[in-house]
Design a protein around this motif. Structure first.
Motif, PDB file in Angstrom:
ATOM      1  N   ILE A   1       0.626  -0.966   0.404  1.00 16.86           N
ATOM      2  CA  ILE A   1      -0.136  -0.169   0.088  1.00 16.86           C
ATOM      3  C   ILE A   1       0.482   0.897  -0.032  1.00 16.86           C
ATOM      4  O   ILE A   1       1.876   1.296   1.102  1.00 16.86           O
ATOM      5  N   ALA A   2       1.038   2.141  -0.609  1.00 13.80           N
ATOM      6  CA  ALA A   2       1.632   3.140  -1.269  1.00 13.80           C
ATOM      7  C   ALA A   2       0.438   4.692  -1.700  1.00 13.80           C
ATOM      8  O   ALA A   2       1.227   6.031  -0.836  1.00 13.80           O
ATOM      9  N   THR A   3      -0.399   3.932  -2.243  1.00 10.75           N
ATOM     10  CA  THR A   3      -1.061   5.506  -2.809  1.00 10.75           C
ATOM     11  C   THR A   3      -2.421   5.712  -2.708  1.00 10.75           C
ATOM     12  O   THR A   3      -2.727   4.404  -2.473  1.00 10.75           O
TER      13      THR A   3
ATOM     14  N   MET B   1       7.915   3.812   5.971  1.00  9.86           N
ATOM     15  CA  MET B   1       9.240   4.008   6.190  1.00  9.86           C
ATOM     16  C   MET B   1      10.649   5.272   4.933  1.00  9.86           C
ATOM     17  O   MET B   1      11.192   5.866   5.031  1.00  9.86           O
ATOM     18  N   THR B   2       9.973   4.673   4.072  1.00  4.49           N
ATOM     19  CA  THR B   2      10.139   6.359   3.012  1.00  4.49           C
ATOM     20  C   THR B   2      10.007   7.462   3.308  1.00  4.49           C
ATOM     21  O   THR B   2      10.258   8.833   3.525  1.00  4.49           O
TER      22      THR B   2
ATOM     23  N   VAL C   1      20.789   5.962   6.763  1.00  7.71           N
ATOM     24  CA  VAL C   1      20.231   6.791   7.090  1.00  7.71           C
ATOM     25  C   VAL C   1      19.576   6.387   8.799  1.00  7.71           C
ATOM     26  O   VAL C   1      18.860   7.402   9.027  1.00  7.71           O
ATOM     27  N   GLY C   2      20.242   5.953   9.467  1.00  9.22           N
ATOM     28  CA  GLY C   2      19.880   5.445  10.642  1.00  9.22           C
ATOM     29  C   GLY C   2      18.263   4.797  10.434  1.00  9.22           C
ATOM     30  O   GLY C   2      17.797   5.458  11.733  1.00  9.22           O
ATOM     31  N   ILE C   3      17.924   4.612   9.654  1.00 10.85           N
ATOM     32  CA  ILE C   3      16.262   3.451  10.192  1.00 10.85           C
ATOM     33  C   ILE C   3      16.350   2.182  10.230  1.00 10.85           C
ATOM     34  O   ILE C   3      16.215   1.655  11.658  1.00 10.85           O
TER      35      ILE C   3
ATOM     36  N   VAL D   1       5.938  11.775   8.130  1.00  8.62           N
ATOM     37  CA  VAL D   1       4.817  11.149   8.307  1.00  8.62           C
ATOM     38  C   VAL D   1       3.258  11.200   8.285  1.00  8.62           C
ATOM     39  O   VAL D   1       2.884  10.813   7.977  1.00  8.62           O
ATOM     40  N   ARG D   2       3.593  12.279   9.133  1.00  9.84           N
ATOM     41  CA  ARG D   2       2.028  12.910   9.155  1.00  9.84           C
ATOM     42  C   ARG D   2       1.867  13.545   7.731  1.00  9.84           C
ATOM     43  O   ARG D   2       0.486  12.891   7.192  1.00  9.84           O
ATOM     44  N   HIS D   3       2.475  14.117   6.958  1.00 15.53           N
ATOM     45  CA  HIS D   3       2.002  14.557   5.843  1.00 15.53           C
ATOM     46  C   HIS D   3       1.795  13.602   4.768  1.00 15.53           C
ATOM     47  O   HIS D   3       0.741  14.001   4.204  1.00 15.53           O
TER      48      HIS D   3
END
Length: 487
Positions: A347-349, A371-372, A389-391, A411-413
């Motif tokens: 799920i992405a869009t 995560m992206t 990137v520290g994830i 993340v919120r946006h």
């Protein structure tokens, strides 16, 4: 520290050139000037907060990093292309984002779920700052964060968002010394106000036949304490649960979990392996009069950063087939009105959300896309502990680069924009609520001259059809399904 070596070399060369310009010849300024500019740029890379890759890899990060390229979208005329059927009388999008009430008749504390939430991402697989950024983003946007099977960590709780506490076969966070389920600890932690739902994980899309894997390189002292496992050694969850071995025992265990959790919504997560096995669970629900409040269907296309390559994208049903199977099974047994269905796996869009709702889901979860939003660059090093990137690391020097406040806002946006996109698509289809979407709203081109809706492509059962007398296509599986054996 090797990732800072290029910057250190530039600084040393700039210092040497500056010294030479004063002691040897002013002509050394031609070398000192560019080197000094590069040193200042590297310092800026380390100080800025928006790009963790540059904080961890100053200067060199600007040269780019290997990223997995997404598959190109199919053209509209290609076989298999899917699209929506817009209405001749579209509606204006609602001002308020729709939510889904999760909680059946046996639930005392129902929860209103957002259309898109954070899927299962454990502390351990992810760093403390990544977990915290996801949690604070969820708190800002009022959507849920699944803890993953790694346990209910302090970093999840510090985020302040609504949590779905996931319990896997390792029972991390409520584990006895010999690896069993500890009731008292589970009840105490499930009572925390941040925990809004509890979820029992049977399987996941990327590893439907085995338990979760946390490589030894990522098992820090804190992770070891959290999970009660040896530090530095790989943690492999058992392939199946110790507390039950049949569908009937499964549904009774779910009822026990819900009671221990004070009546909070309790559900299960699985990657569907066969229609017959899930029908056996439905028969057990009918026999015992016990139903979960939700079922999260994970597709075989769901990802993981630590699973063996041979397990990814092959075992288990893809999300479309699994989702339609679960929806039809619950409708056919007359249980659908009591149980909400979540969908996870790719799920992405906003279009992805609407597509899954039309196929039978009530809400969706995303892991890879979240995560992206936190800054993942797809380096493919999740299992090594060397995430740039520290994830997906427990290396303090790498984790430092991830700025929690900036990533939480991202993340919120992302979640807000994606849900708004889904709502606009639904409005274009003439639909006000997610529950009004039907298989007829989703179309697929099957060949150069044929377009069919999902209502035509798949068989959709009527309420109670299985209990009343299964249709021919379901009769053999329904007859073979045994509430006292998974098969």
């Amino acid at each position: 520290m090797r990732r800072y070596t290029p910057l250190l070399l530039v600084v040393l060369c700039a210092a040497g050139a500056l010294t030479a310009s004063y002691t040897v010849s002013a002509r050394w300024w031609w070398a000192a000037g560019p080197l000094l500019a590069l040193a200042l740029l590297g310092a800026w890379d380390m100080a800025q907060r928006r790009r963790a890759l540059l904080r961890n890899h100053p200067l060199v990060g600007r040269l780019g990093h290997p990223v997995r390229e997404p598959a190109p979208p199919p053209a509209g005329e290609q076989d298999g292309y899917e699209f929506f059927a817009p209405s001749a009388s579209p509606l204006p999008p609602p001002e308020e984002e729709p939510r889904v009430r999760v909680g059946g008749p046996d639930c005392r504390l129902p929860y209103d779920m957002a259309l898109l939430n954070v899927s299962a991402l454990s502390f351990g697989a992810l760093s403390s700052r990544a977990v915290l950024a996801l949690g604070r983003g969820a708190a800002l946007g009022r959507f849920a964060q699944d803890t993953g099977e790694g346990g209910l960590s302090d970093h999840h709780l510090r985020g302040g968002g609504d949590l779905v506490w996931e319990i896997g076969s390792g029972y991390f966070g409520c584990r006895t010394p010999d690896g069993g389920f500890e009731e008292r600890e589970f009840a105490d932690r499930a009572a925390l106000p941040e925990v809004r739902c509890v979820s029992l994980k049977l399987s996941q899309g990327a590893a439907p036949g085995g338990g979760g894997v946390l490589p030894g390189a990522k098992v820090s002292a804190e992770i070891a304490r959290e999970r009660r496992v040896p530090e530095g050694r790989a943690v492999i969850s058992p392939p199946c649960h110790r507390e039950f071995s049949t569908p009937r025992e499964l549904v009774l265990f779910l009822a026990r979990m819900r009671e221990l959790a004070g009546g909070k919504p309790t559900g299960l997560k699985l990657c569907v392996r066969s229609r017959r096995q899930f029908l056996a669970v439905c028969k057990a629900m009918l026999a015992e009069g016990v139903t979960p409040d939700f079922v999260v269907v994970d597709g075989a296309e769901g990802g993981t950063g630590a699973g063996p390559p041979g397990c990814v994208d092959r075992p288990g049903m893809a999300l479309t087939e699994g989702l339609i199977t679960v929806h039809n099974a619950l409708v056919g047994t007359g249980l659908r009105d009591r149980i909400r269905i979540g969908a996870s796996g790719g799920i992405a869009t906003g279009a992805d959300i609407v597509r899954r709702l039309a196929q039978g889901a009530d809400y969706t979860n995303a892991a890879r896309a979240m995560m992206t939003a936190v800054g993942c660059v797809g380096a493919g090093r999740c299992h090594t502990g060397a995430c740039p990137v520290g994830i997906a690391t427990q290396d303090p020097w790498r984790v430092w680069a991830l700025h929690v406040g900036d990533k939480a806002r991202r993340v919120r946006h992302y979640q807000r924009a994606t849900v708004r996109s889904a709502v606009r698509i639904m409005a274009a289809l003439g639909v006000r609520e997610p529950g009004a979407l039907t298989p007829g709203h989703l179309l697929r081109r099957t060949d150069a001259g044929t377009v069919r809706s999902y209502a035509e492509l798949y068989e959709w059962l009527e309420p109670g059809a299985l209990s009343a007398g299964p249709p021919p296509g379901w009769a053999a599986d329904w007859a073979a399904a045994d509430p006292d054996a998974f098969g």
